[in-house]
Design an enzyme around this catalytic site. Sequence first.
Site, short mmCIF file in Angstrom:
data_model
loop_
_atom_site.label_atom_id
_atom_site.label_comp_id
_atom_site.label_asym_id
_atom_site.label_seq_id
_atom_site.Cartn_x
_atom_site.Cartn_y
_atom_site.Cartn_z
N GLU A 1 0.82 -1.22 0.00
CA GLU A 1 0.00 0.00 0.00
C GLU A 1 0.85 1.27 0.00
O GLU A 1 1.47 1.60 1.02
CB GLU A 1 -0.89 -0.01 1.25
N GLU B 1 2.65 9.92 6.09
CA GLU B 1 2.81 8.61 6.73
C GLU B 1 4.05 7.86 6.28
O GLU B 1 4.53 6.97 6.98
CB GLU B 1 1.56 7.75 6.49
N ASP C 1 -5.67 3.05 -1.96
CA ASP C 1 -6.44 3.63 -0.85
C ASP C 1 -6.89 5.02 -1.31
O ASP C 1 -6.06 5.92 -1.52
CB ASP C 1 -5.54 3.70 0.40
N HIS D 1 -5.47 8.13 0.65
CA HIS D 1 -4.08 8.50 0.35
C HIS D 1 -3.99 9.07 -1.06
O HIS D 1 -3.27 10.05 -1.31
CB HIS D 1 -3.16 7.27 0.47
N HIS E 1 -9.01 0.50 -0.69
CA HIS E 1 -9.57 1.05 0.55
C HIS E 1 -10.49 2.21 0.18
O HIS E 1 -10.09 3.13 -0.53
CB HIS E 1 -8.46 1.52 1.51
N ARG F 1 -11.28 11.20 4.70
CA ARG F 1 -11.22 9.88 5.33
C ARG F 1 -12.47 9.55 6.15
O ARG F 1 -12.46 8.61 6.94
CB ARG F 1 -9.95 9.71 6.18
N GLU G 1 -12.19 1.56 4.77
CA GLU G 1 -11.22 1.91 5.83
C GLU G 1 -11.34 3.42 6.00
O GLU G 1 -10.73 4.20 5.27
CB GLU G 1 -9.80 1.53 5.41
C1 LER Z 1 -2.72 3.67 6.93
O1 LER Z 1 -2.97 5.01 6.67
C2 LER Z 1 -3.51 2.82 6.03
O2 LER Z 1 -4.09 3.29 5.07
C3 LER Z 1 -3.62 1.40 6.34
O3 LER Z 1 -4.36 0.74 5.36
C4 LER Z 1 -2.26 0.78 6.45
O4 LER Z 1 -1.85 0.59 7.73
MN MN Z 2 -5.38 2.07 3.76
#
Ligand code: LER
Ligand code: MN
Length: 269
Positions: A151, A157, A184, A187, A210, A216, A245
């Site tokens: 990922e 991060e 994700d 991100h 994600h 978020r 997530e």
């Molecule tokens: C952390 O920001 C994240 O997106 C998780 O999926 C990975 O630890």
């Molecule tokens: Mn993630």
Amino acid sequence: MKPAVTIALVPQIRKGPWIYWDDLETSMQKAAELGFPAVELFTPSPLDAEQINKLCMTYGLQIAAVGTGAGKVLQGLTLTDPDPHVRQKATGFIQEMIHFGAQLGAPAIIGSMQGNVPVDVNREQALEWLAQGLNHLGSYAESQEVPLIYEPLNRYETNLINRLGEGARFLNGLGSRNVRLLADLFHMNIEETSLADSIREAGSLIGHVHYADSHRGPMGTGHTEVPPVMEALRAIGYDGYVSAEAFPWPTPDEAARKTIASFRLHFVY
Ligand code: LER
Ligand code: MN
């Protein structure tokens, strides 16, 4: 494409971006009642796979993936630590998580366990350690008949790899062909020029998604435009999980409901 919802069982990260938090069985029951076909687990360490398989049968659920980030949060392990013993322990922990997931038919995710370029270490060296870890763990996952999911994370991060395109080039340079990208959307909202174009470019390398909105929160509560993202995922033939997530805003139950409502609005599954 199949929706999934996250369940975190690590109280130390209570403020993190996961939907359900409390009891595993209650969370699975709630996910099933809302119509999710799968859940993603974030656990401190491997759990009893047999017991989880029983719960999956009871509630008609699959396990979409297992997260490995607790290795960093609870034990301070990463694949790019300058100390070889720490890297070895990180690899060992992820290997155990891969085995745990494989017993449930689920891949493990390497997110925060990738770490950062350490102070006083050059970037090439850190990327070499990451490549060594992913090659070894990708092959191990292959022996367990599951892919390994890597990922890219946003710049706040990690300073290793932040965008899908960079991630794709990195994975294409590995010896193991068993490592896939995690897209994700949170991100990506920070790092990518276009979510849809990045998904199209990464194509068949994408192995997990994600699902979170721009800030978020649960999808539908921010400003991410979902239709072009879904269209891009369809265009690349993505048939994996799109797993919520996201922060449990305003409550886990409400966040789960908002998430499944967003799936139903944007998918036919
Ligand atoms: C952390 O920001 C994240 O997106 C998780 O999926 C990975 O630890
Ligand atoms: Mn993630």
